[in-house]
Write a protein that holds these residues in place. Structure first.
Motif, PDB file in Angstrom:
ATOM      1  N   ASP A   1       0.833  -1.206   0.000  1.00 53.75           N
ATOM      2  CA  ASP A   1       0.000   0.000   0.000  1.00 53.75           C
ATOM      3  C   ASP A   1       0.863   1.250   0.000  1.00 53.75           C
ATOM      4  O   ASP A   1       0.573   2.232  -0.699  1.00 53.75           O
ATOM      5  N   ALA A   2       1.925   1.221   0.778  1.00 53.11           N
ATOM      6  CA  ALA A   2       2.822   2.378   0.869  1.00 53.11           C
ATOM      7  C   ALA A   2       3.487   2.666  -0.473  1.00 53.11           C
ATOM      8  O   ALA A   2       3.645   3.825  -0.873  1.00 53.11           O
ATOM      9  N   GLN A   3       3.871   1.616  -1.191  1.00 56.65           N
ATOM     10  CA  GLN A   3       4.523   1.799  -2.497  1.00 56.65           C
ATOM     11  C   GLN A   3       3.547   2.349  -3.532  1.00 56.65           C
ATOM     12  O   GLN A   3       3.931   3.166  -4.374  1.00 56.65           O
ATOM     13  N   LEU A   4       2.290   1.906  -3.475  1.00 59.50           N
ATOM     14  CA  LEU A   4       1.284   2.440  -4.391  1.00 59.50           C
ATOM     15  C   LEU A   4       1.035   3.925  -4.121  1.00 59.50           C
ATOM     16  O   LEU A   4       0.945   4.735  -5.046  1.00 59.50           O
ATOM     17  N   LYS A   5       0.938   4.280  -2.851  1.00 62.33           N
ATOM     18  CA  LYS A   5       0.732   5.680  -2.493  1.00 62.33           C
ATOM     19  C   LYS A   5       1.916   6.531  -2.949  1.00 62.33           C
ATOM     20  O   LYS A   5       1.744   7.612  -3.517  1.00 62.33           O
ATOM     21  N   TYR A   6       3.106   6.029  -2.736  1.00 67.84           N
ATOM     22  CA  TYR A   6       4.320   6.760  -3.118  1.00 67.84           C
ATOM     23  C   TYR A   6       4.401   6.924  -4.630  1.00 67.84           C
ATOM     24  O   TYR A   6       4.797   7.976  -5.138  1.00 67.84           O
ATOM     25  N   LEU A   7       4.003   5.890  -5.366  1.00 69.97           N
ATOM     26  CA  LEU A   7       3.998   5.953  -6.826  1.00 69.97           C
ATOM     27  C   LEU A   7       3.054   7.052  -7.309  1.00 69.97           C
ATOM     28  O   LEU A   7       3.422   7.862  -8.178  1.00 69.97           O
ATOM     29  N   LEU A   8       1.854   7.091  -6.766  1.00 69.33           N
ATOM     30  CA  LEU A   8       0.878   8.092  -7.189  1.00 69.33           C
ATOM     31  C   LEU A   8       1.329   9.502  -6.832  1.00 69.33           C
ATOM     32  O   LEU A   8       1.123  10.441  -7.597  1.00 69.33           O
ATOM     33  N   LYS A   9       1.945   9.667  -5.682  1.00 73.42           N
ATOM     34  CA  LYS A   9       2.357  10.992  -5.217  1.00 73.42           C
ATOM     35  C   LYS A   9       3.594  11.510  -5.950  1.00 73.42           C
ATOM     36  O   LYS A   9       3.687  12.706  -6.252  1.00 73.42           O
ATOM     37  N   THR A  10       4.561  10.637  -6.191  1.00 71.70           N
ATOM     38  CA  THR A  10       5.874  11.086  -6.686  1.00 71.70           C
ATOM     39  C   THR A  10       6.210  10.655  -8.100  1.00 71.70           C
ATOM     40  O   THR A  10       7.065  11.258  -8.747  1.00 71.70           O
ATOM     41  N   GLY A  11       5.563   9.578  -8.573  1.00 79.97           N
ATOM     42  CA  GLY A  11       5.918   9.018  -9.871  1.00 79.97           C
ATOM     43  C   GLY A  11       7.024   7.986  -9.792  1.00 79.97           C
ATOM     44  O   GLY A  11       7.502   7.501 -10.819  1.00 79.97           O
ATOM     45  N   ILE A  12       7.436   7.608  -8.574  1.00 81.05           N
ATOM     46  CA  ILE A  12       8.529   6.649  -8.409  1.00 81.05           C
ATOM     47  C   ILE A  12       7.960   5.260  -8.149  1.00 81.05           C
ATOM     48  O   ILE A  12       7.206   5.042  -7.198  1.00 81.05           O
TER      49      ILE A  12
END
Length: 304
Positions: free
Chosen positions: A98-109
């Motif tokens: 979940d944390a990686q999905l959130k980070y992807l959406l927020k930062t593009g990483i």
């Protein structure tokens, strides 16, 4: 021609490789977990179909298995939107926390540190990201496991270099709140950003400002082109309140019908402009309330 033992071609290739290295960054170490409820699921489904479906929803199989992205120049490589289903072979969701999905959406990483400039939603509210993740984890038919793949993305060195030139990832901003429905202009501005209206309806997809969308070149004045049926180019409309070239003569009902039914006062809208059936009337009205406050820009967009 040689320079210190290297040919010009070698120098160019070296520069491209160096630039392409900019597309890899540190990922998150957060232990964030999405909170699920029936309300979170329903809202998340509305968000995913409104925000993600344009690229990721394959209408042939009625699942989020991805699609080829025809608007990327061939010289940059072959690009396909990701499979968002529960497929353990090809799906994104099972491979991401979940944390990686959130980070992807927020930062593009992505989880492997790749920077995907077109994935950015740095201004999205935490509650909306939570609900998107809840839906992607659900057993809804559209995200149930589908091992079908439409293709695997492969960037050429030129494509990687282009991503490097696109700059750095967006800053990770936590604690963002979704504007209240009691302030329709603020909510409309938020939706224009996060649903992605400004992505398509500005000058070019190559000139987006994801941090401050209003600073995007040709913000909402239209002109960006997309490949439609049989490779035909489709130009996005001017949606500023200019009365001659934009939506200045639209009533709220006209605008709602265009967004939700795909029918403007003068013509039937064409893909990739989808029918945004999952947006509520209140949300569409809020978008309209915001659009009529932005500076009117005279920019005639020709439609075939």
């Amino acid at each position: 021609m040689k320079y210190k033992g290297l040919t010009v071609t070698s120098l160019i290739l070296a520069i491209i490789v160096i630039i392409s290295c900019k597309t890899h960054f540190e990922t998150t170490k957060s232990d964030y977990k999405a909170v699920a409820s029936t309300a979170n699921f329903e809202h998340g489904k509305n968000l995913v179909f409104s925000i993600c479906a344009g690229c990721h929803y394959n209408r042939g199989v009625k699942k989020f298995i991805g699609n080829p992205i025809h608007d990327v120049p061939g010289i940059a490589g072959k690009v396909y939107s990701a499979n968002l289903t529960h497929s353990k072979t090809n799906g994104i969701a099972p491979k991401y926390s979940d944390a990686q999905l959130k980070y992807l959406l927020k930062t593009g990483i992505s989880k492997d540190g790749r920077f995907m400039a077109y994935m950015l939603r740095p201004n999205m509210a935490d509650e909306d990201i939570n609900d998107i993740i809840v839906y992607l984890r659900s057993d809804d038919q559209a995200v149930s496991a589908a091992d079908t793949t439409v293709g695997l993305t492969h960037y050429s060195l030129i494509g990687k270099a282009y991503l490097g030139f696109k700059g750095d990832p967006a800053p990770y901003k936590n604690g963002i709140k979704r504007p209240s429905g009691n302030d329709p202009v603020a909510l409309g501005k938020y939706l224009v950003d996060n649903v992605g209206c400004y992505h398509c309806h500005s000058k070019s997809l190559k000139a987006l400002n994801s941090i401050t969308p209003e600073k995007t070149k040709g913000y909402l004045a239209g002109g960006a082109t997309f490949k439609g049926a049989q490779g035909m180019e489709i130009a996005a409309s001017n949606i500023t309140p200019d009365k001659n070239s934009g939506i200045g003569s639209y009533t709220r009902e006209d605008f709602r019908k265009a967004v939700k039914d795909g029918q403007s006062p003068t013509r039937k809208l064409k893909p990739p402009m989808e029918k945004f059936e999952y947006l509520s009337d209140k949300e569409v009205d809020a978008i309209y309330a915001y659009l009529i406050t932005v500076p009117a820009k005279y920019h005639v967009v020709k439609h075939l």
